[in-house]
Design a protein around this motif. Structure first.
Motif, short mmCIF file in Angstrom:
data_model
loop_
_atom_site.label_atom_id
_atom_site.label_comp_id
_atom_site.label_asym_id
_atom_site.label_seq_id
_atom_site.Cartn_x
_atom_site.Cartn_y
_atom_site.Cartn_z
N ILE A 166 57.47 56.85 -57.51
CA ILE A 166 56.46 56.96 -56.57
C ILE A 166 55.59 58.21 -56.83
CG2 ILE A 166 55.72 57.92 -54.27
CD1 ILE A 166 58.09 55.75 -53.36
N ASP A 167 54.27 58.34 -57.35
CA ASP A 167 53.64 59.52 -57.49
C ASP A 167 53.43 60.52 -56.93
OD1 ASP A 167 52.39 58.73 -60.34
OD2 ASP A 167 51.95 57.01 -59.30
N ALA A 168 53.25 60.24 -55.35
CA ALA A 168 52.98 61.40 -54.22
C ALA A 168 53.28 60.74 -52.97
CB ALA A 168 51.65 61.74 -54.36
N VAL A 169 53.80 61.31 -51.92
CA VAL A 169 53.90 60.97 -50.62
C VAL A 169 52.62 61.64 -49.82
CG1 VAL A 169 55.12 61.28 -48.34
CG2 VAL A 169 56.32 61.06 -50.53
N LEU A 170 51.92 60.69 -49.33
CA LEU A 170 50.92 60.91 -48.77
C LEU A 170 51.08 60.84 -47.15
CD1 LEU A 170 47.89 58.95 -50.61
CD2 LEU A 170 48.92 61.39 -51.30
N ARG A 171 50.38 61.81 -46.38
CA ARG A 171 50.31 61.90 -45.12
C ARG A 171 48.93 60.83 -44.67
NH1 ARG A 171 48.69 67.80 -43.98
NH2 ARG A 171 47.19 67.16 -45.48
N ILE A 172 49.12 60.43 -43.36
CA ILE A 172 47.99 59.40 -43.07
C ILE A 172 46.68 59.93 -43.07
CG2 ILE A 172 48.28 59.92 -40.42
CD1 ILE A 172 47.83 56.72 -40.23
N GLU A 173 46.59 61.38 -42.85
CA GLU A 173 45.27 61.89 -42.68
C GLU A 173 44.77 62.02 -44.21
OE1 GLU A 173 48.05 65.40 -41.61
OE2 GLU A 173 47.94 63.19 -41.41
N ASP A 174 45.65 61.93 -45.14
CA ASP A 174 45.42 61.84 -46.74
C ASP A 174 44.65 60.78 -47.26
OD1 ASP A 174 46.37 64.42 -46.89
OD2 ASP A 174 48.22 63.74 -47.44
N ILE A 175 44.88 59.74 -46.47
CA ILE A 175 44.47 58.48 -47.01
C ILE A 175 42.87 58.14 -46.56
CG2 ILE A 175 44.96 55.85 -47.06
CD1 ILE A 175 47.96 56.68 -45.96
N THR A 176 42.08 58.33 -47.28
CA THR A 176 40.47 58.03 -47.29
C THR A 176 39.78 57.37 -48.30
OG1 THR A 176 40.08 60.13 -48.36
CG2 THR A 176 40.71 60.40 -46.09
#
Length: 581
Positions: A465-475
């Motif tokens: 996995i390259d990165a863990v994203l918060r839901i607010e990051d996903i745009t």
């Protein structure tokens, strides 16, 4: 199969570099970190990765043997003698042959009547330069034979050609043996003597560098060769070379050429096959639509048809050839499906065959033209290196496919004393052998792969996995920025993200003809954010957990969905974790 998620962090120094790149290029920090993870070490490298320039690629004369190759070609052109261009029957081979033919005809003004193309057909056995080709060259009064995507192991054939007065230039990219053919010139970035920085050119890439060097010697503008970037892009994508550096530049600019000004033959293929009519032609268009059609003729033992299409000078001629190519493609698909089914039946009928370290399947009546594609399907389905074999004349021939970390070429090299001929790459290779030696080949290949201590294919697979994203990051904006790192492929994989503590937002459900897929509509645990859409193929076993409003995590690629009139965001979910500590 249980999947383990491994989150690949970056160091403090790499984080500082990512921040510098982010500020300098106005990039989302998530994207700049992805660049650092792909080996970028400076702002200038990041800029070149995002926007590679064709005029910044390596000088073709850095390639060992280029001076000699250009000199022999110029000598032949000055004498106005016929030239034979031959290549393998696959996409890389036919695009290579066509590129050299078209460049000599259109850029350098060589009479097309003096340019002959030869692709091995039904009367040619095995791999490499064909004796039939050599004899055709002599019958046509050729002085020079240019072999592309083949020839690096053709010691006897090159000796035979030169004994008859033919000069031979080899433009190849396959692994070479210690002993090389005594050719007039050899161009191959994998040679030990070669200092060319890109050792992973496709054969069409080698052909393009050859034509670049000729253009320099003839004082031609290098930009005149840009017309052939569509052929180079098709080759680069289809041959699965690393998509970094020069290859990335070729593919990006070649895709632009495909979408704006493809050659007459490719334009006809796109129109008759309805490719790109309502969509942008991308990497997937090449791999799943264009390449299979160009491959079809060669698989049906008539690869010359694909070269005729790519060298066509009129639309009428191109459309006539396309109709024949479509017929071959239909025949190829039917053969592919039948032989794949027969191979799977064979695996099911032999106890524990699917547990062996390598699958080696042989039927004397299988069509040789689809061995490679069937091997690829079986290798993917059973997660095993696979070799599919058939009989041609007195010999058994076949193709093999493997995936990282298994080195199929090295495995075959360890058995070279059993083989009549073999060649290829780490993950794709071809071979010729006597039937009576097959049992020993199977035994030794299994032994070799086991001795390398490769991780058992049935063991827990890993998702990096390259990165863990918060839901607010996903745009959608993030997805669009990530798109600037495309095209994705070998050594530049599509970024893989993870997001934790999600829940169903209402509307998640099993979909598909058999309810095997899971359509996700999800948000955070407190429903603070707009729901995200995702599709998890073949993961409907998680449906009840998700719909019960329990927390879950997903591992996914971030995609811009262009299916609807307004672009949207979709998550292509690779794995779901439910019982999370």
């Amino acid at each position: 199969m249980t999947k383990q998620w491994v989150i690949e962090d970056i160091s403090a120094e790499e984080e500082a570099l990512a921040l510098e790149i982010s500020v300098a290029l106005t990039l989302n920090p998530i994207v700049s970190r992805l660049l650092v993870k792909r080996g970028v070490t400076s702002v200038s490298e990041a800029r070149s990765f995002i926007d590679p320039k064709l005029n910044e690629q390596p000088n073709p004369y850095l390639m060992y043997g280029m001076d000699k190759a250009v000199s022999y070609l110029q000598r032949t052109m000055r004498s106005r003698k016929p030239i034979m261009i031959t290549g393998d029957r696959d996409v890389d081979g036919v695009t290579s042959v066509a590129l050299i033919h078209n460049a000599l005809r259109d850029v350098f003004g060589y009479d097309s009547k003096l340019l002959h193309c030869y692709i091995p057909g039904g009367n040619d056995v095995g791999y490499g330069i064909s004796r039939n080709c050599i004899e055709d060259a002599l019958m046509s009064d050729c002085q020079l034979l240019i072999a592309v995507d083949t020839g690096i192991k053709a010691i006897k054939e090159v000796d035979y050609a030169r004994s008859l007065g033919l000069e031979v230039i080899i433009c190849d990219h396959h692994q070479a043996d210690d002993t090389l053919p005594v050719a007039s010139a050899i161009l191959n970035p994998k040679l030990k003597e070669c200092a060319y920085p890109n050792t992973h050119l496709s054969a069409c890439g080698v052909a393009y560098k050859f034509m670049q060097a000729l253009a320099i010697a003839e004082n031609k503008e290098l930009s005149k060769l840009y017309n052939y970037l569509d052929l180079l892009a098709i080759s680069t994508a289809a041959d699965l070379v690393p998509l970094i550096g020069e290859n990335r530049a070729f593919l990006i600019h070649g895709l632009h050429q495909l979408n704006s000004h493809p050659c007459i033959g490719i334009k006809a293929l796109l129109e008759l096959s309805n490719i790109g009519a309502d969509e942008h032609i991308d990497m997937g268009s090449i791999i799943y639509k264009i390449a299979p059609r160009l491959n079809a003729a060669g698989r049906m033992q008539d690869g010359q048809v694909s070269v005729d299409l790519l060298t066509a000078s009129t639309e009428k001629r191109a459309y006539e050839i396309c109709k024949k190519l479509e017929a071959y493609n239909l025949e190829r698909r039917n053969l592919d499906m039948r032989i794949t089914e027969e191979a799977e039946t064979m695996i099911e009928q032999v106890p524990n065959l699917d547990k062996r370290s390598i699958l080696i399947l042989y039927q004397p009546d299988w069509h040789s033209g689809v061995m490679g594609i069937v091997a690829a399907r079986i290798a993917e389905r059973y997660n095993r290196p696979t070799i599919i074999l058939t009989k041609i004349g007195d010999n058994v021939v076949g193709s093999g496919r493997a995936s990282s970390p298994i080195n199929l070429y090295a495995a075959l090299e360890s058995c070279r004393d059993l083989l009549i001929n073999f060649g290829g790459h780490k993950y794709a290779a071809g071979l010729t052998i006597k039937e009576e030696k097959l049992p020993e080949l199977k035994r030794r290949l299994e032994q070799f792969i086991l001795s390398q201590h490769y991780e058992d294919a049935d063991a827990q697979s890993t998702l990096k996995i390259d990165a863990v994203l918060r839901i607010e990051d996903i745009t959608l904006e993030l997805a669009q920025e990530i798109g600037r790192l495309a095209p994705f492929g070998l050594n530049n994989s599509c970024p893989l993200f993870a997001t934790y503590r999600l829940r169903d937002a209402g509307g998640s459900k099993a979909v598909g003809k058999e309810g095997q897929h899971l359509r996700l509509r999800m948000t955070d645990r407190y429903c603070r954010y707009k729901p995200l859409s995702g599709i998890a193929l073949n993961q409907s076993e998680h449906t009840s957990w998700v719909m019960s409003q329990q927390s879950f995590a997903i591992c996914y690629n971030l995609e811009k969905n262009t299916y609807f009139r307004s672009p949207g965001l979709q998550l292509k979910v690779k794995d779901i974790q439910t019982k999370i500590n």
